[in-house]
Design an enzyme around this catalytic site. Structure first.
Site, mmCIF file in Angstrom:
data_model
loop_
_atom_site.group_PDB
_atom_site.id
_atom_site.type_symbol
_atom_site.label_atom_id
_atom_site.label_comp_id
_atom_site.label_asym_id
_atom_site.label_seq_id
_atom_site.Cartn_x
_atom_site.Cartn_y
_atom_site.Cartn_z
ATOM 1 N N SER A 59 4.966 26.643 -58.771
ATOM 2 C CA SER A 59 4.017 25.710 -59.389
ATOM 3 C C SER A 59 4.631 24.982 -60.576
ATOM 4 O O SER A 59 5.508 25.514 -61.263
ATOM 5 C CB SER A 59 2.780 26.461 -59.892
ATOM 6 O OG SER A 59 2.218 27.218 -58.865
ATOM 7 N N SER A 106 4.184 34.526 -62.468
ATOM 8 C CA SER A 106 3.869 35.938 -62.684
ATOM 9 C C SER A 106 5.156 36.751 -62.819
ATOM 10 O O SER A 106 6.077 36.602 -62.007
ATOM 11 C CB SER A 106 3.074 36.493 -61.499
ATOM 12 O OG SER A 106 1.950 35.700 -61.250
ATOM 13 N N GLU A 131 2.039 35.344 -49.226
ATOM 14 C CA GLU A 131 1.284 35.439 -50.482
ATOM 15 C C GLU A 131 -0.218 35.543 -50.201
ATOM 16 O O GLU A 131 -0.916 36.347 -50.811
ATOM 17 C CB GLU A 131 1.572 34.205 -51.350
ATOM 18 C CG GLU A 131 0.861 34.261 -52.686
ATOM 19 C CD GLU A 131 1.252 33.111 -53.612
ATOM 20 O OE1 GLU A 131 1.652 32.043 -53.105
ATOM 21 O OE2 GLU A 131 1.150 33.295 -54.829
ATOM 22 N N GLN A 178 8.158 34.138 -58.691
ATOM 23 C CA GLN A 178 8.032 32.930 -57.874
ATOM 24 C C GLN A 178 7.933 31.714 -58.793
ATOM 25 O O GLN A 178 6.992 31.617 -59.583
ATOM 26 C CB GLN A 178 6.761 33.072 -57.028
ATOM 27 C CG GLN A 178 6.458 31.915 -56.121
ATOM 28 C CD GLN A 178 5.002 31.955 -55.657
ATOM 29 O OE1 GLN A 178 4.124 32.414 -56.393
ATOM 30 N NE2 GLN A 178 4.741 31.484 -54.468
HETATM 31 C C1 LIG Z 1 -3.114 34.764 -61.571
HETATM 32 C C2 LIG Z 1 -2.238 33.665 -61.086
HETATM 33 C C3 LIG Z 1 -0.932 33.947 -60.761
HETATM 34 C C4 LIG Z 1 -0.098 32.913 -60.324
HETATM 35 N N1 LIG Z 1 1.201 33.209 -60.073
HETATM 36 C C5 LIG Z 1 2.040 32.226 -59.719
HETATM 37 C C6 LIG Z 1 3.429 32.485 -59.564
HETATM 38 O O1 LIG Z 1 3.881 33.619 -59.701
HETATM 39 N N2 LIG Z 1 4.242 31.481 -59.252
HETATM 40 C C7 LIG Z 1 3.802 30.198 -59.075
HETATM 41 O O2 LIG Z 1 4.609 29.337 -58.775
HETATM 42 N N3 LIG Z 1 2.483 29.892 -59.235
HETATM 43 C C8 LIG Z 1 1.599 30.881 -59.554
HETATM 44 N N4 LIG Z 1 0.270 30.596 -59.757
HETATM 45 C C9 LIG Z 1 -0.173 29.211 -59.642
HETATM 46 C C10 LIG Z 1 -1.108 28.934 -58.492
HETATM 47 O O3 LIG Z 1 -0.425 28.881 -57.266
HETATM 48 C C11 LIG Z 1 -1.814 27.596 -58.816
HETATM 49 O O4 LIG Z 1 -2.618 27.831 -59.947
HETATM 50 C C12 LIG Z 1 -2.682 27.124 -57.690
HETATM 51 O O5 LIG Z 1 -1.906 26.719 -56.594
HETATM 52 C C13 LIG Z 1 -3.577 25.943 -58.131
HETATM 53 O O6 LIG Z 1 -2.825 24.948 -58.720
HETATM 54 P P1 LIG Z 1 -3.204 24.345 -60.167
HETATM 55 O O7 LIG Z 1 -3.458 25.500 -61.072
HETATM 56 O O8 LIG Z 1 -2.158 23.369 -60.537
HETATM 57 O O9 LIG Z 1 -4.602 23.608 -59.940
HETATM 58 P P2 LIG Z 1 -4.810 22.131 -59.387
HETATM 59 O O10 LIG Z 1 -4.009 21.957 -58.149
HETATM 60 O O11 LIG Z 1 -4.598 21.163 -60.487
HETATM 61 O O12 LIG Z 1 -6.334 22.175 -58.985
HETATM 62 C C14 LIG Z 1 -7.398 21.945 -59.938
HETATM 63 C C15 LIG Z 1 -8.712 21.969 -59.170
HETATM 64 O O13 LIG Z 1 -8.735 20.900 -58.199
HETATM 65 C C16 LIG Z 1 -9.017 21.407 -56.908
HETATM 66 N N5 LIG Z 1 -8.255 20.659 -55.893
HETATM 67 C C17 LIG Z 1 -6.960 20.293 -55.978
HETATM 68 N N6 LIG Z 1 -6.603 19.638 -54.851
HETATM 69 C C18 LIG Z 1 -7.683 19.603 -54.043
HETATM 70 C C19 LIG Z 1 -7.933 19.066 -52.751
HETATM 71 N N7 LIG Z 1 -6.996 18.443 -52.053
HETATM 72 N N8 LIG Z 1 -9.186 19.219 -52.235
HETATM 73 C C20 LIG Z 1 -10.164 19.866 -52.929
HETATM 74 N N9 LIG Z 1 -9.978 20.388 -54.176
HETATM 75 C C21 LIG Z 1 -8.764 20.260 -54.712
HETATM 76 C C22 LIG Z 1 -8.558 22.855 -56.950
HETATM 77 O O14 LIG Z 1 -9.221 23.642 -55.966
HETATM 78 C C23 LIG Z 1 -8.923 23.262 -58.376
HETATM 79 O O15 LIG Z 1 -10.276 23.622 -58.450
HETATM 80 C C24 LIG Z 1 -0.592 31.595 -60.181
HETATM 81 C C25 LIG Z 1 -1.919 31.318 -60.505
HETATM 82 C C26 LIG Z 1 -2.737 32.330 -60.952
HETATM 83 C C27 LIG Z 1 -4.148 31.996 -61.294
#
Ligand SMILES: Cc1cc2nc3c(=O)[nH]c(=O)nc-3n(C[C@H](O)[C@H](O)[C@H](O)COP(=O)(O)OP(=O)(O)OC[C@H]3O[C@@H](n4cnc5c(N)ncnc54)[C@H](O)[C@@H]3O)c2cc1C
Length: 414
Positions: free
Chosen positions: A145, A177, A260, A142
């Site tokens: 992100s 992933s 998902e 996928q």
């Molecule tokens: C093990 C793992 C596998 C993954 N696999 C994939 C994959 O295969 N493909 C893919 O595309 N992505 C993948 N991801 C990405 C995942 O979808 C994102 O990490 C997730 O959506 C959070 O985005 P970010 O890491 O950019 O954090 P951010 O969006 O930057 O968030 C940082 C912090 O701010 C908080 N926050 C952000 N916005 C708000 C809001 N509006 N209100 C309150 N709090 C908020 C969040 O809760 C978090 O604590 C994976 C992530 C992990 C950990």
């Protein structure tokens, strides 16, 4: 009516017998003490070789169930599936959970891409991709992100521009992933910058061997590099690989994201019994705090089981899955958080050991460290709470001026 119900129950029963007999003949039963399973999880987390070995085992297993007619149980026969029901699929999963089998690398494909293709794919796309996936020929990843678009996924800036019969894509994805072992990917890119952010996104099916794709592994806190950053430079994607409408990708994305959350909310490899055994091993079943932790863990796992039953009943009755998937995702997040703490509390000072120095090759430390993957991946806890607050409780939504302005005019980080 009763006769019809009886006939359905009998049919399900006979299916379960068929599955049990086949599994017994074709897979190795998981030992009651789960030590082998734990050693395998710990090992997969420790070296690249064991990870690739895991990929090969996943492929071999998927091929085996395909040949036996158990791959894609609820997928129509014309797309390589069995044409059965979601309940039969569940029965197979329940029975298969008792055996030592490797399936991990197909999770994105089978749990997320299959339902999305079935719901939104063209006939040609379904016939091309579903059988290959079910046979175990193609691993999918996928590519959603981005460094600046995780929780705010609709803020993505990877761009796709039309050039004759193809789209040319440039941008960067992250946390992908299995991208390093994938054959195909589902990807979102911005195709119109002059409309509000949700309305200018297109959903693509990407051949991961296309020139211009560079996948770089990222190492996680557990030591394993199961996800990656993916760079796309002038990647050409044929127009027939658009899933859904051009600029209509956000609607398609909802199907994938819901699937998902169901996947992640669907459970984890460990049951209450494993924690009890850990407490027994450390001779701590008389400790009042540990007993309380064990009772709470059991209660949570039962609640999760009933939550799952409730979601399945809703689906069976034809009610669409809505915020229930967020409840399930949030509940499993809390469960892994509390369970991680419980495991290390039971181990006491031994919890500071790691890998082969630790009890069961560091399996419990892996579980503790792995909790953040589950709690963040598929949408963070805070974001699930926002969804529930707004869509279930009817609380006032967050102020989002960026929902109505053309995306080009929204201030962004450089
Ligand atoms: C093990 C793992 C596998 C993954 N696999 C994939 C994959 O295969 N493909 C893919 O595309 N992505 C993948 N991801 C990405 C995942 O979808 C994102 O990490 C997730 O959506 C959070 O985005 P970010 O890491 O950019 O954090 P951010 O969006 O930057 O968030 C940082 C912090 O701010 C908080 N926050 C952000 N916005 C708000 C809001 N509006 N209100 C309150 N709090 C908020 C969040 O809760 C978090 O604590 C994976 C992530 C992990 C950990």
């Amino acid at each position: 009516m009763t006769d019809t119900l009886d006939a359905a129950a009998r049919q399900l029963d006979s299916f379960r017998h068929e599955v049990k007999a086949w599994l017994e003949a074709n897979a190795k039963r998981r030992r009651h003490d789960t030590s082998e399973f734990k050693a395998r999880v710990a090992a997969t987390s420790q070296s690249r070789e064991s990870e690739f070995e895991h990929v090969e085992k996943c492929k071999a297993w998927q091929r085996k169930i395909y040949d036996a007619g158990f791959a894609g149980i609820a997928v129509p026969v014309e797309y390589g599936g069995r044409g059965g029901s979601a309940t039969e699929q569940r029965v197979f999963q329940q029975e298969a959970a008792r055996y030592e089998i490797d399936t991990g690398v197909f999770s994105v494909g089978l749990a997320m891409v299959v339902p999305t293709l079935l719901a939104c794919g063209t006939e040609e796309q379904k016939r091309k991709h579903l059988p290959a996936m079910l046979r175990g020929d193609h691993i999918w990843c996928q590519l959603f992100s981005e460094p600046g678009a995780g929780s705010d996924l609709a803020g993505l800036t990877t761009r796709a521009e039309r050039d004759g019969d193809s789209w040319v894509v440039n941008g960067q994805k992250v946390w992908n992933s299995f991208a390093h072992v994938s054959d195909w990917g589902i990807m979102l890119a911005r195709t119109d910058w002059d409309v509000p952010k949700h309305r200018g996104i297109t959903y693509f099916l990407v051949d991961m061997r296309s020139p211009g794709i560079e996948v770089r592994p990222l190492r996680q806190i557990t030591g394993v590099a199961h996800f990656n950053e993916t760079f796309l430079t002038d990647v050409h994607i044929p127009t027939e690989n658009v899933l859904g409408e051009v600029n209509g990708g956000w609607g398609v994305t909802q199907t994938t994201l819901m699937a998902e959350r169901v996947l992640i909310g669907g459970g984890m490899g460990l049951g209450f019994r494993d924690f009890l055994e850990l407490a027994r091993h450390y001779g701590r079943t008389d400790d009042a705090d540990v007993r309380q932790g064990l009772a709470a863990s059991y209660t949570r796992s039962e609640l999760l089981r009933w939550l799952g039953e409730r979601a399945r009943a809703a689906m069976k009755a034809g009610r669409p899955m809505g915020p229930e998937s967020s409840v399930a995702k949030l509940a499993i997040s809390q469960h892994v958080f509390e369970n991680g703490n419980l495991a290390l509390a039971i181990e006491g000072a031994d919890a500071m050991l790691y890998e082969d120095d630790a009890f069961e090759h560091g399996f419990w430390q892996q579980q503790f460290l792995g909790q953040w993957g589950i709690r963040i991946g598929g949408g963070t806890e805070q974001v699930q709470r926002n969804i529930l607050g707004e869509r279930m409780l009817g609380l006032p939504p967050e102020a989002r001026p960026d929902k109505t302005e053309p995306f080009r005019e929204i201030p962004k980080n450089a």
